[in-house]
Design a protein around this motif. Structure first.
Motif, short mmCIF file in Angstrom:
data_model
loop_
_atom_site.label_atom_id
_atom_site.label_comp_id
_atom_site.label_asym_id
_atom_site.label_seq_id
_atom_site.Cartn_x
_atom_site.Cartn_y
_atom_site.Cartn_z
N GLU A 50 91.19 25.71 25.03
CA GLU A 50 92.58 26.02 24.73
C GLU A 50 93.45 25.84 25.96
N ARG A 51 92.83 25.81 27.14
CA ARG A 51 93.57 25.64 28.39
C ARG A 51 93.98 24.19 28.63
N GLY A 52 93.22 23.24 28.07
CA GLY A 52 93.49 21.84 28.32
C GLY A 52 92.19 21.06 28.41
N ARG A 53 92.23 20.02 29.23
CA ARG A 53 91.08 19.10 29.33
C ARG A 53 90.84 18.77 30.79
N GLY A 54 89.57 18.85 31.22
CA GLY A 54 89.22 18.55 32.59
C GLY A 54 88.10 17.53 32.67
N ARG A 55 88.11 16.73 33.74
CA ARG A 55 87.11 15.68 33.89
C ARG A 55 86.47 15.73 35.28
N GLY A 56 85.23 15.25 35.34
CA GLY A 56 84.52 15.12 36.60
C GLY A 56 83.54 13.96 36.53
N GLU A 57 83.27 13.36 37.68
CA GLU A 57 82.36 12.21 37.76
C GLU A 57 81.36 12.43 38.87
N ALA A 58 80.11 12.03 38.66
CA ALA A 58 79.09 12.16 39.69
C ALA A 58 78.09 11.02 39.60
N ALA A 59 77.67 10.52 40.76
CA ALA A 59 76.65 9.48 40.82
C ALA A 59 75.27 10.08 41.07
N GLY A 60 75.23 11.32 41.55
CA GLY A 60 73.95 11.91 41.95
C GLY A 60 73.58 11.48 43.35
N VAL A 61 72.34 11.77 43.75
CA VAL A 61 71.85 11.45 45.09
C VAL A 61 70.60 10.61 44.93
N TYR A 62 70.75 9.30 45.10
CA TYR A 62 69.68 8.36 44.76
C TYR A 62 68.39 8.63 45.52
N TYR A 63 68.48 9.02 46.81
CA TYR A 63 67.27 9.20 47.60
C TYR A 63 66.54 10.51 47.27
N LEU A 64 67.17 11.36 46.45
CA LEU A 64 66.51 12.57 45.95
C LEU A 64 66.14 12.42 44.47
N GLU A 112 91.15 24.13 35.17
CA GLU A 112 91.85 25.31 35.68
C GLU A 112 93.26 24.97 36.15
N ALA A 113 93.41 23.79 36.78
CA ALA A 113 94.74 23.37 37.23
C ALA A 113 95.70 23.27 36.05
N LYS A 114 95.22 22.74 34.96
CA LYS A 114 96.07 22.59 33.79
C LYS A 114 96.40 23.96 33.18
N HIS A 115 95.46 24.87 33.25
CA HIS A 115 95.68 26.19 32.66
C HIS A 115 96.72 27.00 33.43
N VAL A 116 96.63 26.96 34.77
CA VAL A 116 97.52 27.80 35.57
C VAL A 116 98.78 27.08 36.01
N GLY A 117 98.84 25.75 35.78
CA GLY A 117 100.03 25.00 36.16
C GLY A 117 100.18 24.80 37.64
N VAL A 118 99.05 24.72 38.34
CA VAL A 118 99.05 24.53 39.80
C VAL A 118 98.10 23.38 40.12
N PRO A 119 98.53 22.36 40.88
CA PRO A 119 97.62 21.27 41.22
C PRO A 119 96.37 21.78 41.93
N VAL A 120 95.28 21.05 41.77
CA VAL A 120 94.00 21.48 42.34
C VAL A 120 94.11 21.74 43.84
N TRP A 121 94.83 20.89 44.56
CA TRP A 121 94.87 21.08 46.01
C TRP A 121 95.49 22.41 46.39
N ARG A 122 96.45 22.88 45.60
CA ARG A 122 97.01 24.21 45.87
C ARG A 122 96.01 25.30 45.50
N LEU A 123 95.29 25.10 44.39
CA LEU A 123 94.25 26.06 44.01
C LEU A 123 93.21 26.19 45.12
N ALA A 124 92.98 25.08 45.82
CA ALA A 124 91.95 25.05 46.86
C ALA A 124 92.44 25.65 48.18
N GLY A 125 93.69 26.08 48.23
CA GLY A 125 94.21 26.69 49.46
C GLY A 125 94.68 25.69 50.48
N VAL A 126 94.93 24.45 50.04
CA VAL A 126 95.44 23.40 50.94
C VAL A 126 96.97 23.43 50.86
#
Length: 343
Positions: A50-64, A112-126
């Motif tokens: 209900e907050r919105g939609r979030g995405r993430g991408e990962a390649a993993g760690v090939y040598y592990l 979370e950024a979409k839910h609270v209306g604050v860009p991620v970088w601000r959420l991160a304390g930057v």
């Protein structure tokens, strides 16, 4: 809601999760010590509530052996827990560092950024985000090919050369690029290709060529060999540091901590690593395992806290996502509409 309140949000809500694998074609084969890549498969996670939609991408760690297939399997195994509602703090306890946690953690930040209306970088304390000079990586090909690749990057201010452990060839690669680009910042990445003896043997040629940073000279597990070694060039731990728990053990052996979200398991732990490294008097670098702008965007937030930035992953791809991060005058910039925006 204030930034401080947003950073400490702990409310979990039910969500739906989609997980899939995409295979990213590289423009050209990419070589490092012990590996040649022609494509990069990645796992993409989407969470929606209900907050919105979030995405993430990962390649993993090939040598592990942390592969996109394993990422999908891990997330599917925990689907019921995730979809019932999970916070980023709970995720740290549910999954170990690695690609699965990275993809989901970044998706939760975006949500979370979409839910609270604050860009991620601000959420991160930057406080502010700005373009960062990034290294552009040259594959461990023969010197003529490396020079040709460097010639194709005339606007790069910083170049990183992948090495393969062949001392003579590595010396020639570095010298050739320095002759071509006397103005450029140059770093090298041994990708675990040296012994301490080889490192001592090649170090004078790196100093002569004005190399400014040397990543992961020794194999993972041989960190103790660096005790007492006084390197004239800062050494950066890459494979030797997987997550926050490893940072303290780097003191006296490395001067720089290379943070990659696929290794440590997401933006949440990456930020903690950067701040811990600073507290311990070490410098900080952010890198990547190659990926699209969706993978670079969370790392760009970490880049705001770093001394060295290596976020050139998308330039190796035949095609990137849209909107995408931008490269201009040797720097990388990621607008909020790429990922982590409030919309």
């Amino acid at each position: 809601m204030s930034t401080a309140e947003a950073m400490t949000m702990s409310t979990a809500v039910p969500m739906q999760m989609e997980v899939g694998i995409e295979r990213l074609r590289l423009r050209n084969p990419f070589r490092i010590s012990g590996y040649t890549f022609t494509e990069v498969p990645v796992a993409v996670v989407t969470v929606e509530s209900e907050r919105g939609r979030g995405r993430g991408e990962a390649a993993g760690v090939y040598y592990l052996k942390d592969t996109p297939e394993g990422i999908v399997e891990t997330l599917e195994r925990h689907r019921s827990i995730i979809e019932s509602g999970i916070t980023r703090q709970q995720l740290l306890e549910l999954l170990p560092p690695g690609g699965a946690r990275n993809a989901l953690d970044c998706a939760l930040w975006d949500l979370e950024a979409k839910h609270v209306g604050v860009p991620v970088w601000r959420l991160a304390g930057v406080d502010i985000v700005a373009p960062c000079v990034t290294t552009f990586t040259l594959s461990a090909d023969g010197p003529p090919a490396v020079v040709s690749a460097a010639e194709a990057l005339p606007h790069a201010k910083a170049l990183k050369l992948k090495l393969d452990g062949d001392l003579q060839m590595d010396k020639e690669r570095v010298r050739a690029v320095r002759r071509l680009r006397p103005d450029a910042w140059i770093g090298v990445d041994a990708n675990q290709g040296y012994s301490l003896e080889k490192l001592k043997a090649i170090m004078p040629s790196f100093v002569e060529a004005g190399v400014k940073l040397l990543e992961q000279p020794l194999p993972r597990g041989r960190e103790a060999d660096l005790e007492g070694f006084k390197s004239p060039i800062p050494l950066a731990a890459d494979e030797s540091v997987q997550g926050l728990a490893d940072v303290r053990g780097l003191r006296g052996r490395f001067q720089v901590v290379n943070i990659k979200l696929d290794k440590c398991g997401g933006l949440t732990e990456a930020l903690a690593m950067a701040r811990e490294a600073r507290r311990l008097g070490m410098q900080v670098m952010v890198g990547n395992m190659v990926g699209t702008s969706l993978a670079m965007a969370p790392a760009f937030v970490v880049a705001q806290l770093c001394d060295y930035v290596d976020l050139d992953g998308p330039v190796f791809l035949a095609e990137d996502r849209h909107p995408s991060i931008t490269y201009q005058d040797g720097s990388v910039y990621c607008a909020s509409n790429v990922w982590g925006d409030v919309k």
